[in-house]
Design an enzyme around this catalytic site. Structure first.
Site, PDB file in Angstrom:
ATOM      1  CG  MET A 155      -2.044   0.996   1.225  1.00  0.00           C
ATOM      2  SD  MET A 155      -3.048   1.064  -0.261  1.00  0.00           S
ATOM      3  CE  MET A 155      -4.357  -0.081   0.150  1.00  0.00           C
ATOM      4  N   GLY A 156       1.667   1.420  -1.063  1.00  0.00           N
ATOM      5  CA  GLY A 156       2.434   2.658  -1.246  1.00  0.00           C
ATOM      6  C   GLY A 156       1.572   3.644  -2.010  1.00  0.00           C
ATOM      7  NE  ARG A 157       5.346   7.393  -4.086  1.00  0.00           N
ATOM      8  CZ  ARG A 157       6.469   7.477  -3.384  1.00  0.00           C
ATOM      9  NH1 ARG A 157       6.639   8.433  -2.520  1.00  0.00           N
ATOM     10  NH2 ARG A 157       7.440   6.620  -3.568  1.00  0.00           N
ATOM     11  CB  ILE A 158       1.428   2.575  -7.310  1.00  0.00           C
ATOM     12  CG1 ILE A 158       2.443   3.527  -7.971  1.00  0.00           C
ATOM     13  CG2 ILE A 158       0.656   1.809  -8.372  1.00  0.00           C
ATOM     14  CD1 ILE A 158       3.616   2.832  -8.660  1.00  0.00           C
ATOM     15  CB  SER A 238       5.364  -4.306  -8.633  1.00  0.00           C
ATOM     16  OG  SER A 238       5.305  -5.712  -8.529  1.00  0.00           O
ATOM     17  NE  ARG A 239      11.634  -2.732 -11.221  1.00  0.00           N
ATOM     18  CZ  ARG A 239      10.991  -1.647 -11.660  1.00  0.00           C
ATOM     19  NH1 ARG A 239       9.755  -1.725 -12.102  1.00  0.00           N
ATOM     20  NH2 ARG A 239      11.599  -0.467 -11.664  1.00  0.00           N
ATOM     21  CD  GLU A 268      10.569  -6.418 -17.587  1.00  0.00           C
ATOM     22  OE1 GLU A 268      10.036  -6.818 -16.534  1.00  0.00           O
ATOM     23  OE2 GLU A 268      10.668  -5.247 -17.908  1.00  0.00           O
ATOM     24  CG  HIS A 286       8.492  -2.695 -17.493  1.00  0.00           C
ATOM     25  ND1 HIS A 286       9.543  -3.240 -16.809  1.00  0.00           N
ATOM     26  CD2 HIS A 286       7.994  -1.714 -16.687  1.00  0.00           C
ATOM     27  CE1 HIS A 286       9.688  -2.618 -15.648  1.00  0.00           C
ATOM     28  NE2 HIS A 286       8.749  -1.689 -15.543  1.00  0.00           N
ATOM     29  CB  ALA A 288       2.625   0.224 -15.703  1.00  0.00           C
TER      30      ALA A 288
HETATM   31  C1  GLV Z   1       8.950   1.380 -13.820  1.00  0.00           C
HETATM   32  O1  GLV Z   1       8.858   0.180 -13.729  1.00  0.00           O
HETATM   33  C2  GLV Z   1       9.468   2.193 -12.763  1.00  0.00           C
HETATM   34  O2  GLV Z   1       9.964   1.667 -11.765  1.00  0.00           O
HETATM   35  O3  GLV Z   1       9.423   3.419 -12.914  1.00  0.00           O
HETATM   36  C1  GLV Z   2       5.586   3.954  -5.790  1.00  0.00           C
HETATM   37  O1  GLV Z   2       5.490   5.103  -6.229  1.00  0.00           O
HETATM   38  C2  GLV Z   2       4.788   3.485  -4.689  1.00  0.00           C
HETATM   39  O2  GLV Z   2       5.037   3.988  -3.571  1.00  0.00           O
HETATM   40  O3  GLV Z   2       3.866   2.676  -4.893  1.00  0.00           O
END
Ligand code: GLV
Ligand code: GLV
Length: 321
Positions: A155-158, A238-239, A268, A286, A288
């Site tokens: 639960m970060g910014r995204i 994410s990754r 990747e 990739h 997003a």
């Molecule tokens: C993209 O995957 C980023 O980390 O900005």
């Molecule tokens: C990235 O910006 C995150 O905090 O989800």
């Protein structure tokens, strides 16, 4: 005057800002990922390195560029491609581009969510191939999202942006897991904190938004996929290595889960064997954060971080070990 090496062409606005300050800007002439050797060769003597998430920047590369290197500005929010400890040991500041891409990544994740639930890609292929012979009661039945449970891991910014939009406008019930509980977000967005196990058991859609760390590598592997509902979907923007991709292929083949959408891949740009043969998966390369607006803003932020360090100031987006 300082020298700045940029490992691949990025939107012009960022480069222009550096040139305006009369710095020497070197941009790789190749539109491809450079080898570490090439980064050292072209970057040797630079004071600042503006690199991409596809560049593996370790101590060897830092030493190759030289002791004058002061800042490594990653053109990404994620920074698992940089050895932070090696940078710290050499007093090199590392920065990323948070904030500007939050909504953009959230929008792509949500696009994947709807595309999965309503089988948009499969249905498009079907229609294009001339296989549509008329309306049918059972043709391409998908899943409703209203009232269903969305599980956000990280639960970060995204993650919070997706929770806000899906819980608000699209009336999903949002639960989340994170290594730290965030009561402010819970209050503001009406989301519920649960263990990862509960999240996997309860969610109709699981969406991953954690950084790649030793502790999150293969966070989702065979056991976790088996814990998920047979009717559920998994999304990863994410990754790649957060998911054990081989285990995901098996889970999709055996219908342990209903479908998945991936924007990132474990190895990747390679895909795990069998992945692209599956119908219940959507794959994007990739992208997003790939909008005209956001890629421009990322260039501006990376530049601002570099200029701050070169001017002896604290950069806005330093990251730490
Ligand atoms: C993209 O995957 C980023 O980390 O900005
Ligand atoms: C990235 O910006 C995150 O905090 O989800």
């Amino acid at each position: 005057m300082a020298t700045i090496f940029i490992t691949r062409n990025i939107p012009e606005s960022g480069i222009a800002q550096l040139k305006q300050k009369r710095h020497k800007v070197i941009v790789s002439p190749h539109d491809r990922v450079l080898t570490q050797k090439e980064i050292i060769l072209m970057g040797k003597g630079s004071d600042a390195l503006l690199c991409l998430l596809t560049d593996a920047i370790d101590g060897k590369v830092m030493d190759g560029i030289g002791p004058q290197l002061k800042v490594i500005a990653n053109y990404a929010v994620g920074f698992d491609n940089i050895d932070l400890r090696a940078a710290q040991e050499r007093n090199i500041v590392v920065t990323n581009t948070p904030g500007v891409l939050t909504e953009t990544v959230a929008e792509h994740t949500i696009a994947l969510l709807f595309a999965l639930a309503r089988r948009i890609v499969e249905a498009d292929t079907f229609t294009r191939k001339g296989r549509y012979k008329g309306w049918a009661p059972m043709l391409f039945l998908g899943s409703d999202l209203t009232g269903k449970t969305l599980g956000i891991v990280g639960m970060g910014r995204i993650g919070a942006e997706i929770a806000k939009r899906m819980g608000g406008a699209f009336q999903m019930n949002v639960i989340y897991h994170d290594k730290v509980r965030n009561k402010e977000v819970e209050q503001e967005l009406g989301v519920t904190y649960v263990s990862l196990n509960t999240l996997l058991k309860k969610s109709d859609v699981v969406s991953l938004h954690v950084p790649l760390l030793a502790s999150t590598r293969h966070l989702i592997s065979a056991k976790e996929l088996q814990t998920m509902k047979k009717t559920s979907y998994l999304i990863n923007t994410s990754r790649g290595p957060i998911i054990d991709e081989k285990a995901l292929v098996e889970a999709l083949k055996n219908k342990h889960i209903k479908g998945a959408a991936l924007d990132v891949f474990e190895f990747e740009p390679k895909l795990a064997p069998g992945l692209s043969k599956l119908e219940n998966i959507i794959l994007t390369p990739h992208i997003a954060s790939a909008t005209e607006e956001t890629r421009g803003k990322m260039a501006d932020i990376a530049t601002r971080n570099i200029l701050a360090v070169l001017e002896g100031k604290t950069p806005p987006n330093a990251v730490r070990v």
